[in-house]
Design a protein around this motif. Sequence first.
Motif, PDB file in Angstrom:
ATOM      1  N   LEU A  32      -3.655   1.042   2.594  1.00  0.00           N
ATOM      2  CA  LEU A  32      -2.826   0.757   3.764  1.00  0.00           C
ATOM      3  C   LEU A  32      -3.714   0.811   5.004  1.00  0.00           C
ATOM      4  CD1 LEU A  32      -0.115   0.372   5.221  1.00  0.00           C
ATOM      5  CD2 LEU A  32       0.217   2.854   5.077  1.00  0.00           C
ATOM      6  N   ALA A  33      -3.900  -0.337   5.644  1.00  0.00           N
ATOM      7  CA  ALA A  33      -4.740  -0.414   6.840  1.00  0.00           C
ATOM      8  C   ALA A  33      -3.924   0.013   8.056  1.00  0.00           C
ATOM      9  CB  ALA A  33      -5.269  -1.831   7.023  1.00  0.00           C
ATOM     10  N   VAL A  34      -4.369   1.078   8.710  1.00  0.00           N
ATOM     11  CA  VAL A  34      -3.660   1.587   9.892  1.00  0.00           C
ATOM     12  C   VAL A  34      -4.115   0.779  11.102  1.00  0.00           C
ATOM     13  CG1 VAL A  34      -3.244   3.583  11.357  1.00  0.00           C
ATOM     14  CG2 VAL A  34      -3.445   3.873   8.875  1.00  0.00           C
ATOM     15  N   SER A  35      -3.197  -0.046  11.600  1.00  0.00           N
ATOM     16  CA  SER A  35      -3.562  -1.040  12.607  1.00  0.00           C
ATOM     17  C   SER A  35      -2.994  -0.748  13.990  1.00  0.00           C
ATOM     18  CB  SER A  35      -3.112  -2.427  12.136  1.00  0.00           C
ATOM     19  OG  SER A  35      -1.764  -2.409  11.705  1.00  0.00           O
ATOM     20  N   LYS A  36      -2.493   0.471  14.205  1.00  0.00           N
ATOM     21  CA  LYS A  36      -1.985   0.797  15.538  1.00  0.00           C
ATOM     22  C   LYS A  36      -3.109   0.665  16.567  1.00  0.00           C
ATOM     23  CE  LYS A  36      -2.651   5.800  14.964  1.00  0.00           C
ATOM     24  NZ  LYS A  36      -1.998   7.116  14.931  1.00  0.00           N
ATOM     25  N   LYS A  37      -2.753   0.120  17.716  1.00  0.00           N
ATOM     26  CA  LYS A  37      -3.680  -0.133  18.827  1.00  0.00           C
ATOM     27  C   LYS A  37      -4.731  -1.189  18.501  1.00  0.00           C
ATOM     28  CE  LYS A  37      -3.019   4.361  21.035  1.00  0.00           C
ATOM     29  NZ  LYS A  37      -3.667   5.552  21.634  1.00  0.00           N
ATOM     30  N   LYS A  38      -4.522  -1.911  17.398  1.00  0.00           N
ATOM     31  CA  LYS A  38      -5.394  -3.028  17.056  1.00  0.00           C
ATOM     32  C   LYS A  38      -4.647  -4.333  17.296  1.00  0.00           C
ATOM     33  CE  LYS A  38      -8.749  -0.383  16.018  1.00  0.00           C
ATOM     34  NZ  LYS A  38      -9.962  -0.354  16.863  1.00  0.00           N
ATOM     35  N   THR A  39      -5.381  -5.401  17.514  1.00  0.00           N
ATOM     36  CA  THR A  39      -4.764  -6.670  17.874  1.00  0.00           C
ATOM     37  C   THR A  39      -4.292  -7.438  16.648  1.00  0.00           C
ATOM     38  OG1 THR A  39      -6.845  -7.895  17.745  1.00  0.00           O
ATOM     39  CG2 THR A  39      -6.320  -6.825  19.859  1.00  0.00           C
ATOM     40  N   ALA A  40      -3.432  -8.423  16.900  1.00  0.00           N
ATOM     41  CA  ALA A  40      -2.987  -9.299  15.822  1.00  0.00           C
ATOM     42  C   ALA A  40      -4.171 -10.032  15.210  1.00  0.00           C
ATOM     43  CB  ALA A  40      -1.949 -10.290  16.349  1.00  0.00           C
ATOM     44  N   HIS A  41      -5.158 -10.362  16.016  1.00  0.00           N
ATOM     45  CA  HIS A  41      -6.346 -11.047  15.503  1.00  0.00           C
ATOM     46  C   HIS A  41      -7.108 -10.166  14.516  1.00  0.00           C
ATOM     47  CE1 HIS A  41      -9.906 -13.603  15.371  1.00  0.00           C
ATOM     48  NE2 HIS A  41     -10.632 -12.517  15.600  1.00  0.00           N
ATOM     49  N   GLU A  42      -7.235  -8.886  14.822  1.00  0.00           N
ATOM     50  CA  GLU A  42      -7.938  -7.969  13.917  1.00  0.00           C
ATOM     51  C   GLU A  42      -7.164  -7.806  12.609  1.00  0.00           C
ATOM     52  OE1 GLU A  42     -10.220  -4.662  16.504  1.00  0.00           O
ATOM     53  OE2 GLU A  42      -8.180  -5.067  17.196  1.00  0.00           O
ATOM     54  N   ILE A  43      -5.846  -7.754  12.706  1.00  0.00           N
ATOM     55  CA  ILE A  43      -5.026  -7.665  11.500  1.00  0.00           C
ATOM     56  C   ILE A  43      -5.192  -8.931  10.662  1.00  0.00           C
ATOM     57  CG2 ILE A  43      -2.647  -7.548  10.635  1.00  0.00           C
ATOM     58  CD1 ILE A  43      -2.003  -5.856  13.151  1.00  0.00           C
ATOM     59  N   TYR A  44      -5.177 -10.075  11.322  1.00  0.00           N
ATOM     60  CA  TYR A  44      -5.347 -11.360  10.634  1.00  0.00           C
ATOM     61  C   TYR A  44      -6.691 -11.401   9.900  1.00  0.00           C
ATOM     62  CZ  TYR A  44      -5.543 -16.428   9.943  1.00  0.00           C
ATOM     63  OH  TYR A  44      -5.642 -17.684   9.392  1.00  0.00           O
ATOM     64  N   GLU A  45      -7.717 -10.872  10.533  1.00  0.00           N
ATOM     65  CA  GLU A  45      -9.046 -10.836   9.920  1.00  0.00           C
ATOM     66  C   GLU A  45      -9.030  -9.978   8.657  1.00  0.00           C
ATOM     67  OE1 GLU A  45     -13.707 -10.214  11.362  1.00  0.00           O
ATOM     68  OE2 GLU A  45     -12.059  -9.430  12.589  1.00  0.00           O
ATOM     69  N   ALA A  46      -8.410  -8.797   8.738  1.00  0.00           N
ATOM     70  CA  ALA A  46      -8.323  -7.919   7.564  1.00  0.00           C
ATOM     71  C   ALA A  46      -7.458  -8.544   6.472  1.00  0.00           C
ATOM     72  CB  ALA A  46      -7.764  -6.555   7.978  1.00  0.00           C
ATOM     73  N   TYR A  47      -6.395  -9.217   6.872  1.00  0.00           N
ATOM     74  CA  TYR A  47      -5.520  -9.895   5.912  1.00  0.00           C
ATOM     75  C   TYR A  47      -6.295 -10.942   5.121  1.00  0.00           C
ATOM     76  CZ  TYR A  47      -1.709 -12.871   4.182  1.00  0.00           C
ATOM     77  OH  TYR A  47      -0.876 -13.618   3.390  1.00  0.00           O
ATOM     78  N   ASN A  48      -7.130 -11.689   5.806  1.00  0.00           N
ATOM     79  CA  ASN A  48      -7.925 -12.721   5.135  1.00  0.00           C
ATOM     80  C   ASN A  48      -8.989 -12.136   4.213  1.00  0.00           C
ATOM     81  OD1 ASN A  48      -6.645 -15.014   6.105  1.00  0.00           O
ATOM     82  ND2 ASN A  48      -7.863 -15.083   7.974  1.00  0.00           N
ATOM     83  N   LEU A  49      -9.209 -10.831   4.310  1.00  0.00           N
ATOM     84  CA  LEU A  49     -10.152 -10.148   3.428  1.00  0.00           C
ATOM     85  C   LEU A  49      -9.415  -9.413   2.300  1.00  0.00           C
ATOM     86  CD1 LEU A  49     -12.586  -8.825   6.175  1.00  0.00           C
ATOM     87  CD2 LEU A  49     -13.101 -10.580   4.465  1.00  0.00           C
ATOM     88  N   GLY A  50      -8.139  -9.726   2.131  1.00  0.00           N
ATOM     89  CA  GLY A  50      -7.412  -9.223   0.976  1.00  0.00           C
ATOM     90  C   GLY A  50      -6.488  -8.046   1.199  1.00  0.00           C
ATOM     91  N   ILE A  51      -6.297  -7.622   2.445  1.00  0.00           N
ATOM     92  CA  ILE A  51      -5.389  -6.505   2.722  1.00  0.00           C
ATOM     93  C   ILE A  51      -4.054  -7.070   3.198  1.00  0.00           C
ATOM     94  CG2 ILE A  51      -4.949  -4.507   4.186  1.00  0.00           C
ATOM     95  CD1 ILE A  51      -7.906  -3.943   4.186  1.00  0.00           C
ATOM     96  N   ASN A  52      -2.969  -6.638   2.571  1.00  0.00           N
ATOM     97  CA  ASN A  52      -1.665  -7.134   3.021  1.00  0.00           C
ATOM     98  C   ASN A  52      -0.647  -6.030   3.310  1.00  0.00           C
ATOM     99  OD1 ASN A  52      -1.097  -6.365   0.428  1.00  0.00           O
ATOM    100  ND2 ASN A  52      -0.509  -8.394  -0.302  1.00  0.00           N
ATOM    101  N   ASN A  53      -1.120  -4.785   3.401  1.00  0.00           N
ATOM    102  CA  ASN A  53      -0.276  -3.668   3.826  1.00  0.00           C
ATOM    103  C   ASN A  53      -0.867  -3.057   5.094  1.00  0.00           C
ATOM    104  OD1 ASN A  53       1.885  -2.928   1.585  1.00  0.00           O
ATOM    105  ND2 ASN A  53       0.031  -3.613   0.526  1.00  0.00           N
ATOM    106  N   GLN A  60       7.388  -0.724  19.519  1.00  0.00           N
ATOM    107  CA  GLN A  60       7.370  -1.941  20.339  1.00  0.00           C
ATOM    108  C   GLN A  60       6.065  -2.707  20.173  1.00  0.00           C
ATOM    109  OE1 GLN A  60      10.893  -1.560  20.695  1.00  0.00           O
ATOM    110  NE2 GLN A  60      10.126  -3.225  21.959  1.00  0.00           N
ATOM    111  N   GLU A  61       4.962  -1.985  20.124  1.00  0.00           N
ATOM    112  CA  GLU A  61       3.661  -2.628  19.888  1.00  0.00           C
ATOM    113  C   GLU A  61       3.666  -3.344  18.541  1.00  0.00           C
ATOM    114  OE1 GLU A  61      -0.639  -1.212  18.267  1.00  0.00           O
ATOM    115  OE2 GLU A  61       0.293   0.107  19.752  1.00  0.00           O
ATOM    116  N   ALA A  62       4.246  -2.692  17.537  1.00  0.00           N
ATOM    117  CA  ALA A  62       4.255  -3.269  16.189  1.00  0.00           C
ATOM    118  C   ALA A  62       5.112  -4.529  16.125  1.00  0.00           C
ATOM    119  CB  ALA A  62       4.772  -2.237  15.193  1.00  0.00           C
TER     120      ALA A  62
END
Length: 223
Positions: A32-53, A60-62
Amino acid sequence: MKEIEKKISIIKSKIKSASLKSKRNEKEVMLLAVSKKKTAHEIYEAYNLGINNFGESFCQEAIEKINNLNKLNIKWHFIGKIQSNKAKDIAEYFDWVHTIDRSKIANKLSLYRPKNKKPLNVCIQINQGQEIHKGGLNQLDALDLINTIHNLPNLKLRGLMTIPPKIGSSKKYFSELRMLKKSIIRNGVSLDTLSMGMSSDFEEAIIEGSTIIRIGSSIFGKR
């Protein structure tokens, strides 16, 4: 290799090693990648590397990120302290909640869960060190909350979650939570999840039976 790709590769290698050491299948462990205070772009990058949780702590940020990335097959986990006035949004937007510690919150989450969605996966947070600045309840009160959740139609109890005290052995606390899960199962309650272990101690957590490790800085760097 990009820095984030390298970090994820290292974590997955450690998951595999810890799983082998404890004679477990590495597929039993969710990263589970903890993405608080990270951008949608950073999440998208991790998603493309195989993480989907992905785990978020600020509602509100989420929601903004969830809406921006709604075309991706992401499972969103709420891992922060739950305020009553945020329960409706959490129930509507998230797939998992790791931090239930009050019947009032459980009732609100079930009430507000949209009927067109599957029951919300939930974990009960255990405060093992009885630390007043942390959420969670003590082990003795867990059974009462379990009974409450079992009577709520729109929640699915999956297991237990902990953030161990910084003082003392994380391994000891992880072992205690594993034994608590076993004790609850012996009492006839079905549980399949232990949400425990973060960047500094996830290998110990896996060895003690963790099924979800919550990793932030080791993936995205310091916040």
